[in-house]
Design an enzyme around this catalytic site. Structure first.
Site, PDB file in Angstrom:
ATOM      1  N   ASP A   1      -4.108  -3.048  -1.704  1.00  7.68           N
ATOM      2  CA  ASP A   1      -3.620  -3.309  -3.006  1.00  7.68           C
ATOM      3  C   ASP A   1      -3.798  -4.357  -3.952  1.00  7.68           C
ATOM      4  OD1 ASP A   1      -2.067  -1.282  -1.696  1.00  7.68           O
ATOM      5  OD2 ASP A   1      -0.307  -2.015  -2.246  1.00  7.68           O
TER       6      ASP A   1
ATOM      7  N   ASP B   1      -0.075   8.134   0.434  1.00  5.12           N
ATOM      8  CA  ASP B   1      -0.168   6.841   0.839  1.00  5.12           C
ATOM      9  C   ASP B   1      -0.228   6.739   2.362  1.00  5.12           C
ATOM     10  OD1 ASP B   1      -0.279   4.129   0.552  1.00  5.12           O
ATOM     11  OD2 ASP B   1       1.550   3.907  -0.667  1.00  5.12           O
TER      12      ASP B   1
HETATM   13  C1  GAL Z   1       1.056   0.781  -1.149  1.00  7.13           C
HETATM   14  C2  GAL Z   1      -0.021   1.489  -2.436  1.00  7.13           C
HETATM   15  C3  GAL Z   1       0.377   1.089  -3.458  1.00  7.13           C
HETATM   16  C4  GAL Z   1       1.788   1.780  -3.872  1.00  7.13           C
HETATM   17  C5  GAL Z   1       2.750   1.185  -2.617  1.00  7.13           C
HETATM   18  C6  GAL Z   1       4.178   1.831  -2.755  1.00  7.13           C
HETATM   19  O1  GAL Z   1       0.451   1.118   0.238  1.00  7.13           O
HETATM   20  O2  GAL Z   1      -1.276   0.891  -1.765  1.00  7.13           O
HETATM   21  O3  GAL Z   1      -0.666   1.642  -4.663  1.00  7.13           O
HETATM   22  O4  GAL Z   1       1.782   3.047  -3.908  1.00  7.13           O
HETATM   23  O5  GAL Z   1       2.218   1.506  -1.282  1.00  7.13           O
HETATM   24  O6  GAL Z   1       5.048   1.382  -1.866  1.00  7.13           O
END
Ligand code: GAL
Length: 388
Positions: free
Chosen positions: A183, A126
Site C-alpha cells: 500500500d 484484494d
Molecule cells: C489493502 C489494499 C488497499 C485497500 C485496503 C482496504 O489490502 O491494498 O488498497 O483496498 O486493503 O482494506
C-alpha cells in the site's frame, strides 16, 4: 473492449477508509463532473473496502451496510451512471476483506452476478485473509471468469500486492490491471520506493492489462486514511503525478475531489501529462543511463547517481516524452543525453520540446539537457524530432 489505455478514476480508500456513505459517493460523483475530472478522463468512481454488513444475508448474498447505504447499491450505481461516470466496487479473494467484511473466496460466481445486477463496471479484488492452502492464481482466474460469466463488461482490478510476480501472469488470466506493490502512504519515500521497485516490470504493462502502482495521494497533504510519514509538498505531488503519468499506469485519484486546491486540480488535469499517460501505444519509458561520474571527484555531482533518473518515452504520432526525476533530497542537475536516446550529433536531428508544467517551448534541443531539478522534483517535456 475496456482498458485499452490505463484506467482513470477515483477510489475512496486513501482519504476516507471506512467513512464512506451514499451521500459521500454522490457528492464525489458531482465533484468529478463539476470540477472537470470526468471531462479530463477520470471516469471510474470506485468504492473500496468497508461498504457491506459484517455478515452475508440469508441467501448468502452481500448486503450493503444500511446505515452507510440506506438506498442500497443499485441506487448509488444509478446516480453515478446518471452523471456520466462508471461505478466500481471492491471485494477480496480471501475469506474476509482487510477490514473484516465478507469477501468472495468460494462465492465468486454469486458475488460477480450480484455486482453485475447492481450495474458495477469495475471490481477491485484484494488479497487479505487468503486461506493458506489455497492457490492465488486459481483464485484470481476464478473471479476473472465469474466476471465474464456475469454478462456485464466489468473491469477486473486485481490487487494481490505483487505476490507471485503478477506482471508475469495477471495479463493471461484476464485482469485489466494488477497491484504490483504494497500500500502507498502519503509521503515521498513511499511513492518513490514503489516506483523504483517496478522499474524492471513496466515492460510487461500495456494495453488491456496495466501495472497498478496504487492510488495517488495527490492533494491529501497529510490528511486521511493513508497519511503516514512526512507531509507532502507541492513538488512531492508534482513528482508523484509526473511519475505515474510518465510511466503510463492507472491514474486512480485518492484525494478529496470536493476540495482539492488549485495546484492539485490543475496538476491532475494537466492535458500533456494525461496525453502521455493515455498514449494509445502504451510503450514503457526507456531509461537513459549516464552511469557514474567518470572523473574521480564526485563533488560536483550533488544528486546520488541512482536518484537522478532520466527517460525517454516513445509516443504515438511521432511524439516523445522526456522525463527527468530527482528522487534525492538534494537539489542538482540531471543530464539527458540525446545520443543515448538514439540521436547522436551526427544525425543532424534534435527535438522541439515543451515543458509540460510551464508550457515553455525549447526549440532545437540537442546533445544534452542538463536542467536544474530541485530535490524531490521533476522536469517533463513533450516534443517532436527537429531537423537541425
Ligand atoms: C489493502 C489494499 C488497499 C485497500 C485496503 C482496504 O489490502 O491494498 O488498497 O483496498 O486493503 O482494506
Amino acid at each position: 473492449m475496456i482498458a485499452m489505455t490505463p484506467p482513470m478514476g477515483w477510489n475512496s480508500w486513501n482519504t476516507f477508509g471506512t467513512n464512506i456513505s451514499d451521500a459521500l459517493i454522490r457528492e464525489m460523483a458531482d465533484a468529478m463532473v463539476d470540477k472537470g475530472y470526468r471531462d479530463a478522463g477520470y471516469t471510474y468512481l470506485v468504492i473500496d473496502d468497508c461498504w457491506s454488513k459484517r455478515q452475508r444475508g440469508e441467501r448468502g448474498e452481500l448486503v450493503p451496510d444500511p446505515e452507510k447505504f440506506p438506498n442500497g447499491m443499485k441506487a448509488v450505481a444509478d446516480y453515478v451512471h446518471s452523471r456520466g461516470l462508471k461505478f466500481g466496487m471492491y471485494s477480496c479473494a480471501g475469506v474476509m476483506t482487510c477490514g473484516g467484511y465478507p469477501s468472495s473466496f468460494g462465492h465468486e460466481f454469486e458475488d460477480a452476478a450480484q455486482f453485475a445486477s447492481w450495474g458495477v463496471d469495475f471490481l477491485k479484488y484484494d488479497f487479505c485473509n487468503f486461506p493458506s492452502g489455497a492457490d492465488c492464481k486459481t483464485a484470481y482466474i476464478t473471479m476473472s471468469m465469474a466476471l465474464k460469466a456475469s454478462g456485464r463488461e466489468i473491469l477486473f482490478s486485481a490487487c494481490n500486492w505483487g505476490q507471485q510476480e503478477p506482471w508475469k501472469w495477471m495479463r493471461s488470466i484476464g485482469a485489466h490491471m494488477y497491484r504490483s506493490t504494497g500500500d502507498i502512504q502519503d509521503n515521498f519515500v513511499s511513492f518513490r520506493d514503489i516506483l523504483r521497485s517496478q522499474l524492471d516490470n513496466f515492460c510487461m504493462s500495456g494495453n488491456c492489462c496495466f501495472n497498478d502502482i496504487d492510488m495517488l495521494t495527490v492533494g491529501m497533504y497529510g490528511k486521511g486514511n493513508v497519511a503516514l510519514g512526512d507531509k507532502c509538498t507541492d513538488s512531492d505531488y508534482r513528482t508523484q503525478f509526473g511519475l505515474w503519468s510518465f510511466f503510463g499506469v492507472p491514474l486512480m485519484l485518492g484525494g478529496d475531489l470536493r476540495n482539492m486546491n488549485d495546484f492539485c486540480r490543475e496538476l491532475t488535469q494537466n492535458r500533456d501529462l494525461i496525453r502521455i499517460d493515455q498514449d494509445r501505444e502504451c510503450r514503457p519509458p526507456y531509461q537513459i543511463y549516464h552511469g557514474r561520474p567518470q572523473y574521480g571527484s564526485t563533488d560536483w555531482w550533488t544528486i546520488p547517481w541512482d536518484s537522478a533518473l532520466s527517460f525517454i518515452r516513445h509516443l504515438s504520432d511521432n511524439e516523445f516524452a522526456i522525463g527527468l526525476f530527482n528522487l534525492s533530497d538534494a537539489d542538482g542537475q540531471i543530464t539527458f543525453t540525446f545520443a543515448n536516446a538514439g540521436l547522436p550529433w551526427q544525425s543532424g536531428f534534435g527535438m522541439d520540446l515543451r515543458d509540460v508544467f510551464t508550457g515553455e517551448e525549447m526549440t532545437s534541443a540537442r546533445d544534452y539537457l542538463t536542467p536544474e531539478v530541485k530535490a524531490h522534483d521533476c522536469r517533463i517535456f513533450i516534443g517532436r524530432l527537429k531537423k537541425l
